[in-house]
Scaffold this motif. Structure first.
Motif, PDB file in Angstrom:
ATOM      1  N   ARG A 158      35.661  15.238   7.051  1.00  0.00           N
ATOM      2  CA  ARG A 158      34.902  14.129   7.620  1.00  0.00           C
ATOM      3  C   ARG A 158      33.855  13.658   6.616  1.00  0.00           C
ATOM      4  NH1 ARG A 158      32.957  16.374  13.374  1.00  0.00           N
ATOM      5  NH2 ARG A 158      32.433  14.168  13.675  1.00  0.00           N
ATOM      6  N   ALA A 159      33.538  12.371   6.677  1.00  0.00           N
ATOM      7  CA  ALA A 159      32.586  11.749   5.748  1.00  0.00           C
ATOM      8  C   ALA A 159      31.400  11.229   6.537  1.00  0.00           C
ATOM      9  CB  ALA A 159      33.252  10.612   4.976  1.00  0.00           C
ATOM     10  N   PHE A 160      30.178  11.503   6.031  1.00  0.00           N
ATOM     11  CA  PHE A 160      28.955  11.125   6.733  1.00  0.00           C
ATOM     12  C   PHE A 160      27.973  10.506   5.745  1.00  0.00           C
ATOM     13  CE2 PHE A 160      30.697  14.624   9.217  1.00  0.00           C
ATOM     14  CZ  PHE A 160      30.634  14.117  10.511  1.00  0.00           C
ATOM     15  N   ARG A 161      27.106   9.658   6.307  1.00  0.00           N
ATOM     16  CA  ARG A 161      25.930   9.127   5.632  1.00  0.00           C
ATOM     17  C   ARG A 161      24.775   9.104   6.619  1.00  0.00           C
ATOM     18  NH1 ARG A 161      25.407   5.913   1.215  1.00  0.00           N
ATOM     19  NH2 ARG A 161      24.096   4.488   2.387  1.00  0.00           N
ATOM     20  N   LEU A 162      23.558   9.128   6.098  1.00  0.00           N
ATOM     21  CA  LEU A 162      22.385   9.047   6.956  1.00  0.00           C
ATOM     22  C   LEU A 162      22.175   7.602   7.390  1.00  0.00           C
ATOM     23  CD1 LEU A 162      19.826  11.366   5.125  1.00  0.00           C
ATOM     24  CD2 LEU A 162      21.577  11.976   6.797  1.00  0.00           C
ATOM     25  N   THR A 163      21.762   7.422   8.633  1.00  0.00           N
ATOM     26  CA  THR A 163      21.511   6.088   9.157  1.00  0.00           C
ATOM     27  C   THR A 163      20.210   5.530   8.580  1.00  0.00           C
ATOM     28  OG1 THR A 163      20.355   7.037  11.058  1.00  0.00           O
ATOM     29  CG2 THR A 163      22.721   6.606  11.300  1.00  0.00           C
ATOM     30  N   PRO A 164      20.036   4.201   8.591  1.00  0.00           N
ATOM     31  CA  PRO A 164      18.769   3.635   8.104  1.00  0.00           C
ATOM     32  C   PRO A 164      17.551   4.128   8.884  1.00  0.00           C
ATOM     33  CG  PRO A 164      20.458   1.928   8.249  1.00  0.00           C
ATOM     34  CD  PRO A 164      21.030   3.151   8.889  1.00  0.00           C
ATOM     35  N   GLN A 165      17.710   4.404  10.183  1.00  0.00           N
ATOM     36  CA  GLN A 165      16.584   4.908  10.968  1.00  0.00           C
ATOM     37  C   GLN A 165      16.128   6.275  10.461  1.00  0.00           C
ATOM     38  OE1 GLN A 165      19.453   3.646  12.072  1.00  0.00           O
ATOM     39  NE2 GLN A 165      19.314   2.897  14.166  1.00  0.00           N
ATOM     40  N   LEU A 166      17.100   7.150  10.190  1.00  0.00           N
ATOM     41  CA  LEU A 166      16.741   8.477   9.690  1.00  0.00           C
ATOM     42  C   LEU A 166      16.190   8.402   8.272  1.00  0.00           C
ATOM     43  CD1 LEU A 166      16.623  11.492  10.137  1.00  0.00           C
ATOM     44  CD2 LEU A 166      19.021  11.660   9.451  1.00  0.00           C
ATOM     45  N   MET A 167      16.707   7.494   7.452  1.00  0.00           N
ATOM     46  CA  MET A 167      16.176   7.335   6.087  1.00  0.00           C
ATOM     47  C   MET A 167      14.715   6.893   6.120  1.00  0.00           C
ATOM     48  SD  MET A 167      18.394   8.147   3.754  1.00  0.00           S
ATOM     49  CE  MET A 167      17.686   7.316   2.335  1.00  0.00           C
ATOM     50  N   ASN A 168      14.383   5.950   7.004  1.00  0.00           N
ATOM     51  CA  ASN A 168      12.990   5.507   7.116  1.00  0.00           C
ATOM     52  C   ASN A 168      12.086   6.628   7.606  1.00  0.00           C
ATOM     53  OD1 ASN A 168      13.705   2.902   6.290  1.00  0.00           O
ATOM     54  ND2 ASN A 168      14.119   2.238   8.387  1.00  0.00           N
ATOM     55  N   ALA A 169      12.581   7.424   8.564  1.00  0.00           N
ATOM     56  CA  ALA A 169      11.784   8.545   9.056  1.00  0.00           C
ATOM     57  C   ALA A 169      11.606   9.609   7.973  1.00  0.00           C
ATOM     58  CB  ALA A 169      12.434   9.151  10.297  1.00  0.00           C
ATOM     59  N   MET A 170      12.630   9.833   7.141  1.00  0.00           N
ATOM     60  CA  MET A 170      12.507  10.804   6.056  1.00  0.00           C
ATOM     61  C   MET A 170      11.514  10.319   5.006  1.00  0.00           C
ATOM     62  SD  MET A 170      14.434  13.521   6.580  1.00  0.00           S
ATOM     63  CE  MET A 170      14.696  14.175   4.933  1.00  0.00           C
ATOM     64  N   LEU A 179      14.762   6.382  16.888  1.00  0.00           N
ATOM     65  CA  LEU A 179      15.618   7.450  16.382  1.00  0.00           C
ATOM     66  C   LEU A 179      15.917   8.449  17.479  1.00  0.00           C
ATOM     67  CD1 LEU A 179      17.001   8.662  13.889  1.00  0.00           C
ATOM     68  CD2 LEU A 179      14.892   9.914  13.421  1.00  0.00           C
ATOM     69  N   THR A 180      17.185   8.624  17.783  1.00  0.00           N
ATOM     70  CA  THR A 180      17.655   9.636  18.718  1.00  0.00           C
ATOM     71  C   THR A 180      18.700  10.506  18.010  1.00  0.00           C
ATOM     72  OG1 THR A 180      19.407   8.212  19.614  1.00  0.00           O
ATOM     73  CG2 THR A 180      17.245   8.098  20.675  1.00  0.00           C
ATOM     74  N   TYR A 181      19.195  11.502  18.713  1.00  0.00           N
ATOM     75  CA  TYR A 181      20.169  12.393  18.080  1.00  0.00           C
ATOM     76  C   TYR A 181      21.497  11.689  17.797  1.00  0.00           C
ATOM     77  CZ  TYR A 181      22.673  12.903  22.517  1.00  0.00           C
ATOM     78  OH  TYR A 181      23.396  12.666  23.666  1.00  0.00           O
ATOM     79  N   LYS A 182      21.751  10.559  18.455  1.00  0.00           N
ATOM     80  CA  LYS A 182      22.990   9.820  18.203  1.00  0.00           C
ATOM     81  C   LYS A 182      22.896   8.929  16.975  1.00  0.00           C
ATOM     82  CE  LYS A 182      24.519   9.704  23.017  1.00  0.00           C
ATOM     83  NZ  LYS A 182      24.953   8.842  24.152  1.00  0.00           N
ATOM     84  N   GLU A 183      21.680   8.641  16.508  1.00  0.00           N
ATOM     85  CA  GLU A 183      21.483   7.766  15.353  1.00  0.00           C
ATOM     86  C   GLU A 183      21.105   8.553  14.110  1.00  0.00           C
ATOM     87  OE1 GLU A 183      20.082   6.887  18.315  1.00  0.00           O
ATOM     88  OE2 GLU A 183      21.494   5.265  18.780  1.00  0.00           O
ATOM     89  N   LEU A 184      21.651   9.754  13.947  1.00  0.00           N
ATOM     90  CA  LEU A 184      21.349  10.550  12.768  1.00  0.00           C
ATOM     91  C   LEU A 184      22.334  10.295  11.627  1.00  0.00           C
ATOM     92  CD1 LEU A 184      20.414  14.000  14.363  1.00  0.00           C
ATOM     93  CD2 LEU A 184      18.871  12.200  13.577  1.00  0.00           C
ATOM     94  N   PHE A 185      23.613  10.226  11.952  1.00  0.00           N
ATOM     95  CA  PHE A 185      24.641  10.109  10.924  1.00  0.00           C
ATOM     96  C   PHE A 185      25.544   8.915  11.214  1.00  0.00           C
ATOM     97  CE2 PHE A 185      23.718  14.665  11.367  1.00  0.00           C
ATOM     98  CZ  PHE A 185      23.279  14.944  10.085  1.00  0.00           C
ATOM     99  N   GLN A 186      26.088   8.373  10.128  1.00  0.00           N
ATOM    100  CA  GLN A 186      27.155   7.382  10.186  1.00  0.00           C
ATOM    101  C   GLN A 186      28.431   8.043   9.692  1.00  0.00           C
ATOM    102  OE1 GLN A 186      25.573   4.274   7.661  1.00  0.00           O
ATOM    103  NE2 GLN A 186      24.965   3.022   9.400  1.00  0.00           N
ATOM    104  N   GLU A 187      29.457   8.064  10.531  1.00  0.00           N
ATOM    105  CA  GLU A 187      30.728   8.672  10.147  1.00  0.00           C
ATOM    106  C   GLU A 187      31.717   7.586   9.745  1.00  0.00           C
ATOM    107  OE1 GLU A 187      33.993  11.963  11.736  1.00  0.00           O
ATOM    108  OE2 GLU A 187      32.351  11.280  13.035  1.00  0.00           O
ATOM    109  N   PHE A 188      32.432   7.843   8.655  1.00  0.00           N
ATOM    110  CA  PHE A 188      33.398   6.884   8.134  1.00  0.00           C
ATOM    111  C   PHE A 188      34.793   7.504   8.150  1.00  0.00           C
ATOM    112  CE2 PHE A 188      29.323   5.852   6.239  1.00  0.00           C
ATOM    113  CZ  PHE A 188      29.251   4.480   6.407  1.00  0.00           C
TER     114      PHE A 188
END
Length: 369
Positions: free
Chosen positions: A165-177, A192-201
């Motif tokens: 599986r392939a993942f990236r961090l969402t823009p919401q999590l990047m801003n929080a980081m 930001l919720t637990y559903k908006e942590l990763f983007q799966e491709f």
């Protein structure tokens, strides 16, 4: 007629949204071999390739050097895994990565960093180390910000289906980081919720045309039919489909038991995080009550001093006398909630086949009664 259109510079060209990840079969085999040789430990490595029209093409990979690991628990898995996950952003591996990419560049191998990979066991990959590694890749100015993280599940792949599986961090999590705070206020600020942590491709395994031709040549030729009927007695043809009695086994899948144990552990961790949050709320309410009582008392003293024509006392001294408790980070709670969702989906997938068998057995028993 002259063309008035001018090409935009590379820095000003609009970025095409990522659509998916295409992994060469040789890269997938390298990852599988690397993970199988170190199972059940977690391994990591670098991904190289290019991006073509919004599709990340992974054409080469190499593993990170093994790190000396000293286990401090009886089982020896958690601490070792945490040490191995830190390899992508470890300073000791920076020289190795640069030298490896330099050598690959000399032999005309794609040397563009397109991400990194790691192995996992039964979907246990939603960790803080994964978020920090991917944030390092996406926010680094020296690396490509369009990088992805490939997660290979060695345990699930043993059941016959490749799990990459392939993942990236969402823009919401990047801003929080970037902000570095995961308080209730910051989570509400970035939605930001637990559903908006990763983007799966979606991941596609790609073979070259030469490999496809070789696979077609390696395919077994069909068996020749006998010319006479009498020869069937001596040369019997094998049946096209052999009976598979393993599919009728009603025993519980051992992977399901292990997955349920991991799910229970995550639920216990969730209750621990919940108790910590409730303890913080109680401490905050207690301190705020003390501050309110002190402010009311100070206001009463100032009223009495004003009646005596005396200068009032400062009302902001409570900041020196009282210290509000610091809110704990909510990142661990978010990651644990996402991990619980991952385990729940896996349990649902494992129990689908068992539930179908149970319904079939129940229907058959009802007819025989």
């Amino acid at each position: 007629m002259a063309n008035n259109k001018t090409a935009l510079p590379v820095s000003e060209a609009p970025l095409v949204p990522l659509k998916g990840v295409r992994v060469d079969a040789l890269v997938a085999l390298k990852i599988i071999k690397h993970a199988s040789g170190a199972f059940p430990s977690i391994i990591t490595g670098q991904l190289l390739g290019m991006e073509v029209e919004g599709v990340v093409e992974i054409t080469h990979s190499f593993p990170f050097p093994a790190v000396e690991q000293i286990s401090t628990n009886d089982f020896g898995d958690n601490n070792a895994s945490n040490t191995a996950i830190l390899a992508p952003r470890s300073k000791s591996n920076a020289w190795y990565q640069s030298e490896m990419m330099k050598c690959l560049r000399e032999i005309n191998v794609d040397s563009n960093v397109m991400g990194w990979y790691q192995s996992t066991n039964l979907g246990n990959f939603v960790t803080k180390e994964l978020v920090e590694n991917q944030y390092y890749y996406q926010s680094s100015t020296q690396l490509n910000e369009r990088t992805v993280a490939l997660v290979y599940d060695a345990a699930r792949s043993t059941q016959g289906a490749l799990s990459i599986r392939a993942f990236r961090l969402t823009p919401q999590l990047m801003n929080a980081m970037k902000d570095g705070k995961f308080t209730t206020e910051s989570l509400h600020k970035y939605s930001l919720t637990y559903k908006e942590l990763f983007q799966e491709f979606p991941v596609i395994i790609h073979n070259s045309h030469l490999v496809n031709s070789l696979l077609h040549q390696l395919s077994s030729s069909p068996s020749t039919l006998p010319s006479f009927t009498s020869s069937l007695r001596h040369n019997t043809l094998p049946p096209p489909l052999f009976p598979n009695f393993d599919s009728l086994d009603l025993s519980i899948d051992p992977f399901l038991e292990k997955n349920c144990d991991l799910l229970l552990d995550s639920i216990e961790t969730h209750y621990t995080e919940l108790n910590n949050a409730q303890y913080y709320q109680r401490q905050l309410a207690r301190e705020q009550a003390k501050i309110t009582a002190w402010q009311q008392k100070r206001k009463a003293e100032n009223v009495s001093r004003a009646a005596l024509k005396q200068p009032p006392l400062p009302e902001d001294e409570w900041q020196k006398l009282f210290k509000l408790p610091q809110e704990p980070s909510r990142l661990e709670a978010l990651l644990n909630s996402r991990q619980i969702e991952q385990y729940a989906k896996q349990v649902d997938g494992f129990t689908a086949a068992v539930t179908a068998k149970m319904f079939a057995v129940n229907g058959g028993l009802a007819k025989t009664e």
